[in-house]
Design a protein around this motif. Structure first.
Motif, short mmCIF file in Angstrom:
data_model
loop_
_atom_site.label_atom_id
_atom_site.label_comp_id
_atom_site.label_asym_id
_atom_site.label_seq_id
_atom_site.Cartn_x
_atom_site.Cartn_y
_atom_site.Cartn_z
N GLU B 119 0.83 -1.20 0.00
CA GLU B 119 0.00 0.00 0.00
C GLU B 119 0.86 1.25 0.00
OE1 GLU B 119 -3.67 -2.24 2.31
OE2 GLU B 119 -2.17 -1.07 3.39
N LEU B 120 1.91 1.25 0.79
CA LEU B 120 2.82 2.39 0.79
C LEU B 120 3.47 2.55 -0.58
CD1 LEU B 120 4.40 1.82 4.28
CD2 LEU B 120 3.16 3.87 3.60
N MET B 170 -0.10 11.18 0.26
CA MET B 170 0.13 9.81 0.72
C MET B 170 -1.03 9.34 1.58
SD MET B 170 2.71 7.99 -0.24
CE MET B 170 2.79 6.74 1.04
N ARG B 171 -1.46 10.18 2.49
CA ARG B 171 -2.56 9.81 3.37
C ARG B 171 -3.80 9.54 2.55
NH1 ARG B 171 -2.69 10.62 8.71
NH2 ARG B 171 -0.82 11.41 9.73
N LEU B 174 -3.52 6.21 0.86
CA LEU B 174 -3.71 5.11 1.80
C LEU B 174 -5.17 4.97 2.19
CD1 LEU B 174 -0.60 5.63 4.10
CD2 LEU B 174 -0.91 3.90 2.33
N GLU B 175 -5.85 6.09 2.34
CA GLU B 175 -7.28 6.04 2.66
C GLU B 175 -8.06 5.42 1.51
OE1 GLU B 175 -8.44 9.99 3.53
OE2 GLU B 175 -7.56 9.99 5.53
N ALA B 178 -7.63 1.80 1.69
CA ALA B 178 -8.39 1.24 2.81
C ALA B 178 -9.85 1.07 2.44
CB ALA B 178 -8.24 2.13 4.03
#
Lengths: 423, 189
Positions: B119-120, B170-171, B174-175, B178
């Protein structure tokens, strides 16, 4: 994966990048670079505007009309040429305070005298005269001076030139903890030493000595929550001293030492949350890079393996075990910060050399009798240390290209040291 | 980095430059690879940066700034590499850094499972090079704003805003991952 909280996110990113960075460049990359640079003509300095123009001005120049740019550059070139004509005098070539350097002399003690020797073992001779029970000789980072103690009961700390001349007393009334070498500040001015006091000489504390003036100040144990302080090590940026603290309370069944960080003036003391250190008294070793606040040390390993080798990153407060399931004692960083070495007692004694970036890259040297505190030569090509019996300095080539060098001598009080010179 | 080595290299001593290259090359390669996410391009960027350093070393005014200057050359080389058309026959492969022989891995990193790393990686690849470079400066090299500004050749304020945007991107990535990973509900019993 749910989106982590802010602090977790930072740790996640840092951890992921560190993990992703555990790779090695192709083995032939350096060779290709050097082949190309050997065939590449360099651009003369006078031709490069950046040489003469500060970056901020350069940015404005790039927007300026060309004739104005050319005139300004020419004027600056002429001014610089005039300035160069006035530069005179020689400058002493000194090594940088940390990182790779050239190899100078080895120095060791024979319990009573300080000896110097060539790295190949030849030319061993005493270099300090008239100081009884002289030991603990440690070169300054710039390679120009030597500090050592003379065991006059109590002890005196001495400083002299690197060749043993010009020796003078710095400070006395010390009870210096033997085999715990003095630690120089990176600017080659101050020395941190462990000393004992009190009726039973159990109250160890660290003293900072100015080698110019002889002024000595102690790091009080009160700032260390009452711990005795020993094995000081100065960080490459000069901002911190790491030391080992041992609880200064009535005898306990087992003392539990810990590492501490403290400013050179004794302030801002903080305990480093490492794995339990065990009872071996082993100094923490700083990574040789002022931008990385990391220490290497031995602490209890998992599964009853005894002491393992760890790295603690003081910026992120993270501990990473570097050694596999074996005894790993006295980890020490290479001068370029890429490798750690330690002694292992797994099977025949060996000297492990492990890549910090990729701990799967391991090389093992036959210890050839080395039994204590391996350390790197200034150029990173050799590893040296004392034999178990403390009657030999052993020098090993990292690449195994030469046989081990052994310099026998009467029993030593303290560890040997290797002078750093300008490359 | 030895000042004396740099000064000798500036004076044209190729042996001194060779030593500087030997000391720097691993770190440069790692940084380049973090930024460009491709082994071959990282090699090329590293080589290009070091060759440029040799050619232009006389332009360096302060030997103590050698490392920062070298970082800037590397970042510029990464930008150029990323714009090149991919060479015929090359395959972009991401090497799993945790590939190890069973039983010999010595790194304890329980928080970094395979799913998290992927994911990163995906999130990072969505960023542009400016954002990747500033994140590498911040999280891997631990640079201050001033240090990153010097390495990137931009003002500190620009570094601050790029970092802020990169972290936000980036956040967000990642969201988004998710949300796609949420299990389906309902279905047959």
């Amino acid at each position: 994966m749910t989106t982590p909280a802010r602090d977790d996110f930072d740790l996640l990113m840092a951890g992921w990048m560190e993990a992703d960075a555990r790779v090695s460049e192709p083995v032939d990359l350096l060779g290709r670079v050097l082949d190309q640079t050997a065939r590449t003509r360099r651009t003369p300095a006078w031709f490069l505007a950046e040489r003469w123009v500060p970056a901020a001005v350069g940015d404005r120049l790039r927007a300026a009309p060309r004739p104005a740019t050319a005139i300004l550059v020419l004027a600056l070139v002429l001014a610089a040429l005039v300035a160069i004509a006035f530069v005179a005098g020689s400058h002493q070539r000194l090594p940088a305070p940390f990182g790779p350097a050239a190899n100078g002399q080895l120095v060791f003690d024979t319990f009573d005298q300080i000896y110097a020797a060539n790295p190949d073992g030849t030319g061993a001779r005493p270099i300090v005269a008239g100081v009884p029970r002289a030991a603990g000789a440690t070169f300054s980072p710039d390679g120009t001076r030597l500090v050592f103690w003379g065991n006059d009961r109590p002890d005196f700390l001495y400083v002299g030139n690197a060749d043993g001349t010009g020796v003078r007393k710095l400070v006395g009334d010390l009870w210096i903890s033997t085999d715990k070498s003095p630690s120089w500040s990176p600017d080659s001015r101050y020395v941190a030493i462990s000393t004992e006091s009190g009726p039973d000489r159990l109250d160890e504390y660290v003293v900072i000595v100015d080698t110019n003036s002889g002024t000595a100040t102690s790091i009080a144990s009160a700032g260390l929550a009452g711990n005795r302080a020993l094995l000081p090590g100065w960080s490459p940026d000069g901002q911190w001293i790491v030391l080992e603290g041992i609880p200064n309370v009535p005898p306990m069944p087992v003392e539990s030492p810990s590492y501490w960080l403290v400013r050179p003036d004794g302030s801002d003391a903080r305990r480093i949350p490492t794995s339990p250190l065990g009872t071996d008294v082993i100094a923490a070793h700083w990574a040789p890079d002022s931008r990385r606040l990391q220490i290497a040390y031995s602490a209890e390993g998992p599964g009853g393996a005894g002491s393992a080798a760890y790295v603690f990153d003081l910026a992120t407060n993270r501990e990473t075990r570097i050694s596999s399931d074996e005894l790993a004692l006295w980890p020490a960083w290479s001068p370029d910060g890429r490798w750690l070495t330690w002694l292992t007692g797994a099977g025949p004694d060996g000297v492990r050399i492990v890549s910090v970036e990729d701990p799967l890259q391991v090389r093992t040297l036959d210890a050839s009798g080395m039994g204590q505190a391996p350390a790197w030569s200034p150029d990173g090509r050799y590893i040296f240390g004392l034999s178990r019996s403390r009657t030999e300095v052993v020098v090993l080539a990292v690449d195994g290209s030469t046989t081990a060098v052994s310099i026998p001598h009467p029993i030593s009080q303290a560890l040997p040291d290797w002078q750093r010179l300008a490359p | 980095m030895s000042r004396d080595l740099v000064e000798r290299a500036m004076a044209g001593d190729h042996d001194a430059f060779s030593e500087l290259a030997r000391i720097s090359i691993h770190r440069l390669y790692v940084i380049a690879r973090l930024i460009v996410r491709d082994d071959a391009r990282a090699e090329d960027a590293t080589q290009e940066a070091l060759v440029a350093a040799w050619r232009k070393l006389s332009a360096l005014r302060d030997p103590d700034r050698f490392e920062a200057w070298l970082h800037r050359l590397l970042v510029n080389a990464c930008y150029r590499e990323s714009r090149r058309v991919r060479r015929l026959g090359s395959i972009e492969v991401h090497v799993d850094p945790f590939t190890a022989l069973e039983g010999t891995s010595t790194i304890e990193d329980p928080a970094m499972d395979l799913a998290s790393r992927d994911e990163l990686e995906r999130g990072f690849r969505r960023l542009d090079l400016d954002q990747r470079a500033v994140l590498v400066m911040h999280y891997y090299l631990g640079f201050s704003l001033d240090e990153a500004a010097e390495a990137l050749g931009v003002p500190p304020g620009t570094v601050r805003s790029r970092l802020h945007r990169a972290i936000r991107a980036m956040r967000a990535a990642l969201e988004a991952d998710a949300r796609h990973a949420l299990p389906a509900t309902g279905g047959r019993s």
